[in-house]
Design an enzyme around this catalytic site. Structure first.
Site, PDB file in Angstrom:
ATOM      1  N   HIS A 173       8.789  -9.296   7.104  1.00 48.81           N
ATOM      2  CA  HIS A 173       9.466  -8.192   7.799  1.00 48.81           C
ATOM      3  C   HIS A 173       9.951  -8.644   9.181  1.00 48.81           C
ATOM      4  O   HIS A 173      11.118  -8.447   9.539  1.00 48.81           O
ATOM      5  CB  HIS A 173       8.473  -7.024   7.929  1.00 48.81           C
ATOM      6  CG  HIS A 173       8.969  -5.870   8.737  1.00 48.81           C
ATOM      7  ND1 HIS A 173       9.276  -4.645   8.177  1.00 48.81           N
ATOM      8  CD2 HIS A 173       9.208  -5.721  10.069  1.00 48.81           C
ATOM      9  CE1 HIS A 173       9.686  -3.814   9.122  1.00 48.81           C
ATOM     10  NE2 HIS A 173       9.645  -4.446  10.288  1.00 48.81           N
ATOM     11  N   GLU A 174       9.056  -9.265   9.945  1.00 48.79           N
ATOM     12  CA  GLU A 174       9.419  -9.715  11.293  1.00 48.79           C
ATOM     13  C   GLU A 174      10.407 -10.880  11.259  1.00 48.79           C
ATOM     14  O   GLU A 174      11.292 -10.978  12.110  1.00 48.79           O
ATOM     15  CB  GLU A 174       8.163 -10.113  12.071  1.00 48.79           C
ATOM     16  CG  GLU A 174       7.229  -8.959  12.383  1.00 48.79           C
ATOM     17  CD  GLU A 174       7.907  -7.847  13.164  1.00 48.79           C
ATOM     18  OE1 GLU A 174       8.804  -8.145  13.988  1.00 48.79           O
ATOM     19  OE2 GLU A 174       7.563  -6.671  12.942  1.00 48.79           O
TER      20      GLU A 174
ATOM     21  N   HIS B 220      13.926  -9.607  10.855  1.00 47.24           N
ATOM     22  CA  HIS B 220      14.490  -9.210  12.149  1.00 47.24           C
ATOM     23  C   HIS B 220      14.931 -10.439  12.945  1.00 47.24           C
ATOM     24  O   HIS B 220      16.046 -10.522  13.449  1.00 47.24           O
ATOM     25  CB  HIS B 220      13.434  -8.473  12.984  1.00 47.24           C
ATOM     26  CG  HIS B 220      13.117  -7.092  12.513  1.00 47.24           C
ATOM     27  ND1 HIS B 220      14.079  -6.150  12.240  1.00 47.24           N
ATOM     28  CD2 HIS B 220      11.923  -6.477  12.286  1.00 47.24           C
ATOM     29  CE1 HIS B 220      13.497  -5.028  11.869  1.00 47.24           C
ATOM     30  NE2 HIS B 220      12.193  -5.200  11.891  1.00 47.24           N
TER      31      HIS B 220
ATOM     32  N   ASP C 107      11.488   0.425  13.843  1.00 47.91           N
ATOM     33  CA  ASP C 107      12.837   0.035  13.427  1.00 47.91           C
ATOM     34  C   ASP C 107      13.773   1.233  13.312  1.00 47.91           C
ATOM     35  O   ASP C 107      14.951   1.159  13.685  1.00 47.91           O
ATOM     36  CB  ASP C 107      12.778  -0.704  12.084  1.00 47.91           C
ATOM     37  CG  ASP C 107      11.981  -1.987  12.187  1.00 47.91           C
ATOM     38  OD1 ASP C 107      12.021  -2.616  13.261  1.00 47.91           O
ATOM     39  OD2 ASP C 107      11.300  -2.351  11.219  1.00 47.91           O
TER      40      ASP C 107
END
Length: 391
Positions: free
Chosen positions: A66-67, A70, A185
């Protein structure tokens, strides 16, 4: 406190100590929860806890993905990512220069903000799809009664439960993250959308206010439903939104302040040859915790009381400040105060030296100088608003 575990695409990955605590908590919950959300019926216990730990580890791998989603997309847009840190409530990607984020086109910020939740939603759909097509059910088994009744102990037979858990958690994580609660987010997506219509400052302030409102609503619903963990999370999100709002306000103020306007010019220094015993005495006399270290009038480092404390009191006479000093972290007089603030954060120091073009020290700026400047600037700003409203 955190420690580095890996580097992915040039981005250092860190794990906070708090992350280890929540890892154990998640593993325990998976171990005591019944099927299909846990492994309570698995025997022997060592197999149960092994599966719980493995599932937890894989879940946090998806948090890292997930990170990374980004960070990698932000990197492709030109932002330099300093690190990724996994902590108690998830993860955070640190941009080396916070101004890069503010200078991003709103459409790009929207894409970056959506990348994380979408990665989890995709992972969730893929994993649940695997269970459906391979094992005949989203849950992973066609006959739930037989699965529990037989008390399956073979490790591989529990893989469907693991896949179901990971898929479900990723879907929940993905959809939860797109709630308009800043700084999650969804809150950043909202800010990016607002920034297309208003100034960046107005968009951030509005997103923070909406995020705090949603956090309150989430907390109320959680309490009425007796979901105390969710209520605690809502409280944490409210505090995070408030702190993000304060941080944005502070950085906005610091952008408009020049270092030379708030730096201290009457700077006390210590010579590299000064013993730590004499340095401690000097500190008590002058009442400041840190000083630039000089050699023939040239700044070569910075020493603080904390640096001296690492040496045993009985041995301090044998050490000089040069032995324990840290490297010089500096800014230029024409830099913004925000640059000084960023340098302090990146190097974990409480003060930076101000050097001119020739490398000569012309001043010093400390964290307290920045906090005072923020307070005064904000106070006069609020007073001006009050005076204008009185007419």
């Amino acid at each position: 406190m955190s420690f580095k575990i890996a580097t992915v695409k040039g981005i250092p990955i860190h794990i906070s100590v708090t992350f280890l605590l929540v890892f154990l908590l998640f593993a325990f919950i998976f171990a005591i929860t019944g099927w299909p959300f846990g492994f309570r019926y698995v025997e022997p216990p060592i197999a149960r806890y092994t599966l719980a730990c493995l599932t937890t580890a894989l879940f946090f791998v998806t948090l890292l993905i997930h990170e990374l989603a980004h960070s990698l997309l932000a990197s492709s847009y030109g932002a330099k990512i300093q690190s990724i840190t996994l902590f108690f409530f998830g993860g955070i990607s640190a941009i080396e220069n916070p101004e890069d984020e503010k200078n991003l086109d709103p459409s790009k910020e929207l894409n970056i903000s959506l990348a994380g939740p979408l990665s989890n939603i995709i992972i969730g759909i893929v994993l649940l799809g695997i269970n459906y097509f391979v094992y005949g059910s989203i849950l992973g088994v066609a006959d739930v009664t037989n699965w529990v009744a037989e008390g399956i102990t073979v490790f591989t037979y529990n893989i469907p439960t693991m896949i179901f858990l990971l898929g479900t958690l990723n879907l929940l994580l993905g959809f939860f993250n797109i709630l308009p609660i800043y700084p999650m987010d969804g809150g950043r997506v909202l800010r990016a959308w607002l920034a297309k219509r208003h100034s960046y400052e107005e968009a951030t302030n509005t997103a923070v206010s909406i995020g705090k409102g949603f956090s309150i609503i989430l907390a109320i619903i959680s309490i009425l439903a007796f979901q105390w963990w969710l209520a605690i999370l809502a409280l944490f999100l409210y505090i995070s939104a408030s702190e993000e709002g304060k941080m944005f306000k502070a950085t906005t103020i610091l952008e408009d302040i020049i270092v030379k306007d708030i730096m201290s010019t009457d700077v006390l220094t210590v010579d590299e040859s000064l013993s730590l015993t004499d340095f401690i005495t000097f500190v008590f006399q002058k009442k400041h915790p840190g000083y630039p270290v000089t050699k023939n009038g040239i700044v070569i480092g910075v020493v603080t009381v904390d640096d001296a404390r690492f040496v045993n009191e009985a041995e301090r006479y044998a050490f000089t400040v040069k032995d324990v000093m840290k490297e010089v972290v500096s800014v230029k007089p024409e830099d913004t105060a925000l640059e000084a603030f960023n340098q302090m954060g990146q190097h974990a120091v409480g003060r930076v030296v101000v050097l001119d073009e020739e490398g000569k020290m012309v001043g010093l700026i400390s964290r307290s100088d920045l906090m005072t400047a923020i307070y005064l600037k904000d106070s006069f700003k609020e007073k001006s608003k009050t005076d204008m409203n009185s007419f």
